[in-house]
Design an enzyme around this catalytic site. Structure first.
Site, PDB file in Angstrom:
ATOM      1  N   ALA A  91      -6.011  -6.189   4.399  1.00 18.14           N
ATOM      2  CA  ALA A  91      -5.287  -6.264   5.676  1.00 18.14           C
ATOM      3  C   ALA A  91      -5.976  -5.378   6.717  1.00 18.14           C
ATOM      4  CB  ALA A  91      -3.830  -5.841   5.500  1.00 18.14           C
ATOM      5  N   PHE A  92      -5.691  -5.664   7.991  1.00 19.44           N
ATOM      6  CA  PHE A  92      -6.417  -4.972   9.061  1.00 19.44           C
ATOM      7  C   PHE A  92      -6.146  -3.479   9.108  1.00 19.44           C
ATOM      8  CE2 PHE A  92      -3.576  -3.600  12.482  1.00 19.44           C
ATOM      9  CZ  PHE A  92      -2.370  -4.156  12.076  1.00 19.44           C
ATOM     10  N   LYS A  93      -5.022  -3.040   8.506  1.00 19.69           N
ATOM     11  CA  LYS A  93      -4.689  -1.611   8.566  1.00 19.69           C
ATOM     12  C   LYS A  93      -5.725  -0.751   7.855  1.00 19.69           C
ATOM     13  CE  LYS A  93       0.275  -1.886   9.420  1.00 19.69           C
ATOM     14  NZ  LYS A  93       0.567  -3.335   9.310  1.00 19.69           N
ATOM     15  N   ASP A  94      -6.564  -1.373   7.029  1.00 26.66           N
ATOM     16  CA  ASP A  94      -7.643  -0.633   6.377  1.00 26.66           C
ATOM     17  C   ASP A  94      -8.529   0.092   7.387  1.00 26.66           C
ATOM     18  OD1 ASP A  94      -7.196  -1.121   3.655  1.00 26.66           O
ATOM     19  OD2 ASP A  94      -8.149  -3.086   3.749  1.00 26.66           O
ATOM     20  N   ALA A 105      -6.786   3.223   8.798  1.00 25.27           N
ATOM     21  CA  ALA A 105      -6.549   4.199   7.735  1.00 25.27           C
ATOM     22  C   ALA A 105      -7.854   4.852   7.281  1.00 25.27           C
ATOM     23  CB  ALA A 105      -5.844   3.532   6.556  1.00 25.27           C
TER      24      ALA A 105
END
Ligand SMILES: *Cc1c(COP(=O)(O)O)cnc(C)c1O
Length: 435
Positions: A109-112, A115
């Protein structure tokens, strides 16, 4: 060199701070969000060499002014390279709609991206301080896994994740509990709200915070928000159209779309922005009426967007000087129901052999509507998660079995390691102090 960018609080009741302090603090003491005191323009040599720059170079040149010298150039370059060490392909779905796939990172997911960048910045600052940092997060699933994977192996930082027992999916639980090293999972015998309340109490406990350096990995942190500009630039880099693209972003807390708008204000070409929402669509009301009213979130199948009071909305206002007219000229928004989301996944798969996840499907449907009314343009959606993360919805509407990527197959075979604790703050405190 210009004076370094400072960050002020959107509530205007706290002192301005450096990038370093904004990253360590997360939220301003007056509960506002940190916002840069000026928006740097992309350098001319960046714009003229745009297509030939590597991913690492583009990331580094974009973020460098925001860091304001708080991280030396060589370290910052390394942090950028590690952050974007996977692909961001722009895939053509139809003649007018492409998909910028942001799910090729470790947790799909793009939150990688946010983060990974934030974890490395905190790691750098904690080494400089010679004090170990403990990141405490409560998660209902996706944020925790991106944070855990992002911080894995980062020196000087320990991560403690609280998740509600039996209330996260099997894949998510494996992502939270099998990493080991500096990542610890606490399986709380309660709900997500219990986890969140325990974390909040820890931050408010001065006895605890005097004995350890605690911080959060909240999505409003500037070090998670700002690097999200990178992949918009990668999308535009790969864009083949004669006119700049219309960019459509499936939105919940609005951090992602706000990063795209920031890149645009810095000089990244885009014809228009489309914000795609599920039934949680406070933003549509704002565009229509110029007043903003938070609501209680309702559950949908694109659950990472179930936010009734988007934290980053205020950053959009700030970016455009609270000018409703400017905002409504640049941005359209559409609301997409669960029924239409399911129909979109089915029809795009049937007609174009492209598998969307529910969040990407909300975006696809919104962009399709916008382009229907503005046929002179073409555009791309941000596909924010891999469809395999939502097998129930995607398999039932397409009638096909989704191939599990090799990275997840390995994960499912790993051994879970979690400490079971009751949903009381005392249990968390004992655990933290006994480590
Ligand atoms: C978090 C998330 C979103 C929403 O992003 P915001 O920055 O909160 O608007 C959309 N899709 C997926 C898959 C997410 O995990």
């Amino acid at each position: 060199m210009d004076t370094p960018i400072k960050y002020y609080s959107t509530n205007k009741q706290s002192p301005t701070v450096s990038f370093r302090e904004a990253t360590i603090k997360g939220q301003a003491p007056d509960k506002g969000l940190y916002f840069p005191d000026r928006i740097p323009q992309l350098r001319e040599d960046v714009i003229s060499n745009f297509r030939s720059l590597t991913r690492e170079e583009l990331a580094y040149l974009t973020i460098r002014p925001y860091v304001g010298g708080d991280i030396p150039d060589t370290d910052l370059y390394r942090i950028c390279s590690e952050t974007v060490a996977f692909d961001f392909p722009l895939v053509k779905v139809t003649d007018s709609i492409s998909s910028l796939e942001l799910f090729h990172g470790p947790t799909l997911a793009f939150k990688d991206v946010g983060a990974r960048f934030m974890s490395r910045c905190l790691g750098y600052f904690s080494q400089e301080n010679k004090q170990k940092v403990t990141v405490l997060v409560a998660t209902s699933g996706d944020t925790g896994s991106a944070v855990a994977a992002g911080f894995l192996g980062v020196e000087g930082v320990d991560v403690v994740i609280l998740y509600p027992s039996g209330k996260v999916s099997k894949v998510q639980e494996q992502q939270l509990t099998t990493l080991g090293q500096n990542i610890t999972a606490l399986e709380v015998q309660g709900t997500f709200d219990d986890c969140q309340a325990m974390v909040k109490q820890a931050f408010a406990d001065t006895e605890l915070t005097s004995r350890m350096f605690l911080t959060s990995a909240n999505s409003i942190n500037v070090a998670r928000w700002l690097p999200q500009q990178f992949y918009y630039l990668y999308g535009v880099q790969q864009w083949q159209g004669e006119q700049p693209p219309v960019i459509c972003v499936p939105s919940g807390n609005f951090g992602n779309v706000c990063a795209g708008l920031l890149a645009h204000v810095s000089g990244m070409p885009a014809s228009h922005f489309v914000i795609a929402c599920n039934d949680n669509d406070t933003f549509s009301d704002y565009l229509r009426t110029s007043t903003y009213t938070p609501r209680t979130a309702v559950p949908t199948i694109s659950n990472a967007m179930d936010v009734g009071h988007p934290s980053n909305f205020v950053r959009i206002l700030e970016l455009f000087g609270h000018d409703h007219q400017r905002i409504s000229q640049l941005i359209h928004s559409y609301t997409v129901s669960d029924t239409t989301t399911r129909e979109t996944i089915a029809s795009v798969y049937r007609d174009h052999h492209y598998l969307l996840d529910p969040h990407g499907a909300v975006a696809y449907c919104a962009l399709d509507q916008y382009l229907g009314a503005h046929p002179q343009y073409r555009g791309f959606i941000l596909e924010t998660a891999h469809p395999v993360k939502f097998p129930d919805v995607v398999e039932s509407v397409t009638g096909t079995h989704i191939e599990i990527p090799a990275s997840i197959q390995g994960l499912m075979a790993q051994k879970k390691k979690a400490t079971l604790i009751p949903p009381q703050y005392a249990a968390l405190k004992d655990y933290l102090l006994s480590r």
